[in-house]
Design an enzyme around this catalytic site. Structure first.
Site, PDB file in Angstrom:
ATOM      1  N   ILE A 253      16.064  -9.569  25.787  1.00  0.00           N
ATOM      2  CA  ILE A 253      14.677  -9.619  25.572  1.00  0.00           C
ATOM      3  C   ILE A 253      14.557  -7.946  25.309  1.00  0.00           C
ATOM      4  O   ILE A 253      14.507  -7.408  26.359  1.00  0.00           O
ATOM      5  CB  ILE A 253      13.875 -10.143  26.701  1.00  0.00           C
ATOM      6  CG1 ILE A 253      14.222 -11.639  26.694  1.00  0.00           C
ATOM      7  CG2 ILE A 253      12.358  -9.857  26.355  1.00  0.00           C
ATOM      8  CD1 ILE A 253      14.000 -12.568  25.724  1.00  0.00           C
ATOM      9  N   PRO A 254      14.346  -7.545  24.018  1.00  0.00           N
ATOM     10  CA  PRO A 254      14.540  -6.170  24.029  1.00  0.00           C
ATOM     11  C   PRO A 254      13.290  -5.489  24.187  1.00  0.00           C
ATOM     12  O   PRO A 254      12.427  -4.900  23.584  1.00  0.00           O
ATOM     13  CB  PRO A 254      14.904  -5.914  22.321  1.00  0.00           C
ATOM     14  CG  PRO A 254      14.131  -7.292  21.844  1.00  0.00           C
ATOM     15  CD  PRO A 254      14.260  -8.447  22.913  1.00  0.00           C
ATOM     16  N   CYS A 255      12.793  -5.445  25.343  1.00  0.00           N
ATOM     17  CA  CYS A 255      11.530  -4.922  25.964  1.00  0.00           C
ATOM     18  C   CYS A 255      11.579  -3.176  25.790  1.00  0.00           C
ATOM     19  O   CYS A 255      10.469  -2.606  25.679  1.00  0.00           O
ATOM     20  CB  CYS A 255      11.223  -5.122  27.517  1.00  0.00           C
ATOM     21  SG  CYS A 255      12.513  -4.918  28.591  1.00  0.00           S
ATOM     22  N   HIS A 256      12.757  -2.778  25.899  1.00  0.00           N
ATOM     23  CA  HIS A 256      12.829  -1.345  25.381  1.00  0.00           C
ATOM     24  C   HIS A 256      12.253  -0.992  24.026  1.00  0.00           C
ATOM     25  O   HIS A 256      12.010   0.348  23.755  1.00  0.00           O
ATOM     26  CB  HIS A 256      14.402  -0.685  25.688  1.00  0.00           C
ATOM     27  CG  HIS A 256      15.354  -1.363  24.690  1.00  0.00           C
ATOM     28  ND1 HIS A 256      15.733  -2.509  24.977  1.00  0.00           N
ATOM     29  CD2 HIS A 256      15.740  -0.674  23.723  1.00  0.00           C
ATOM     30  CE1 HIS A 256      16.546  -2.898  23.778  1.00  0.00           C
ATOM     31  NE2 HIS A 256      16.598  -1.589  22.998  1.00  0.00           N
ATOM     32  N   ARG A 257      12.335  -1.951  23.296  1.00  0.00           N
ATOM     33  CA  ARG A 257      11.606  -1.479  21.926  1.00  0.00           C
ATOM     34  C   ARG A 257      10.201  -1.714  21.605  1.00  0.00           C
ATOM     35  O   ARG A 257       9.680  -1.446  20.638  1.00  0.00           O
ATOM     36  CB  ARG A 257      12.353  -2.714  21.087  1.00  0.00           C
ATOM     37  CG  ARG A 257      14.058  -2.455  20.759  1.00  0.00           C
ATOM     38  CD  ARG A 257      14.513  -3.300  19.800  1.00  0.00           C
ATOM     39  NE  ARG A 257      16.111  -3.358  20.119  1.00  0.00           N
ATOM     40  CZ  ARG A 257      16.992  -4.241  19.907  1.00  0.00           C
ATOM     41  NH1 ARG A 257      16.415  -5.645  19.694  1.00  0.00           N
ATOM     42  NH2 ARG A 257      18.144  -3.947  19.941  1.00  0.00           N
TER      43      ARG A 257
END
Length: 161
Positions: free
Chosen positions: A129-133
Site C-alpha cells: 500500500i504505497p502510502c509514501h506516494r
C-alpha cells in the site's frame, strides 16, 4: 501458519510477517534488526517472504522498478481504510504521487483528506500500500517511516519533492 523474516538492505533491516500466505505486516528499514516477539510467529524464510523481501532489497539497494501491489495483503476491517488502501494499491503506481486531497477525491469523499492521512498512518503494509506516494499540497506530508525515508523512497522512484 504465522511466520516472519528479516533481511538487511543498504538502508537497514527490513522485515515482513505472513499469515496463511498473506502479508500482514511490513517493517521499513531500521538500523537494528527487527525482532518479532509475537508468540505465535516463527522465524522462517517462506516462499512468500523470500520473494517479497528479495524485491524489497532490490528496491532499496539498486533502485530497481518493483511492482509491490501483486503481493497479497490482509486489508483492514474498517471500510474507510479498506477503500483508501484499495484505491492506492490500484491507482498510485511507481513514480506517481497524489495529495491527500486527491486521494480523498479519488475515493469519492473529497473532504476526508485528514481521514485519509489518518488511515495512511495506520498502514501495516507499506510499499504494497504505497502510502509514501501520498504527499501534502505543501510538501512531503507525514510518514510513519519518517520524512527522510519517504524522501529516499520517492527519490528511488524518480520523484522530487
Amino acid at each position: 501458519m504465522k511466520y516472519y523474516w528479516v533481511e538487511k538492505t543498504e538502508y537497514g533491516f527490513v522485515s515482513a510477517m505472513e499469515e496463511d500466505d498473506t502479508l500482514i505486516r511490513v517493517f521499513l528499514p531500521r538500523k537494528k534488526e527487527i525482532m518479532i516477539f509475537e508468540p505465535d510467529y516463527e522465524k522462517r524464510r517462506t516462499p512468500l517472504l523470500k520473494e517479497f523481501l528479495r524485491v524489497v532489497r532490490l528496491y532499496f539497494d539498486s533502485g530497481k522498478f518493483c511492482y509491490f501491489s501483486i503481493y497479497p495483503i490482509r486489508l483492514p476491517f474498517s471500510p474507510f481504510r479498506r477503500m483508501v488502501y484499495t484505491f492506492l494499491k490500484e491507482n498510485v503506481g511507481w513514480g506517481t504521487v497524489l495529495t491527500y486531497k486527491e486521494v480523498a477525491e479519488g475515493i469519492g469523499s473529497p473532504f476526508s483528506f485528514r481521514a485519509v492521512g489518518n488511515a495512511l498512518s495506520l498502514n501495516e503494509t507499506p510499499l504494497v500500500i504505497p502510502c509514501h506516494r501520498v504527499i501534502s499540497k505543501n510538501g512531503p506530508g507525514g510518514f510513519t517511516g519518517g520524512i527522510n525515508l519517504k524522501r529516499i523512497m520517492l527519490r528511488i522512484e524518480g520523484v522530487k519533492i
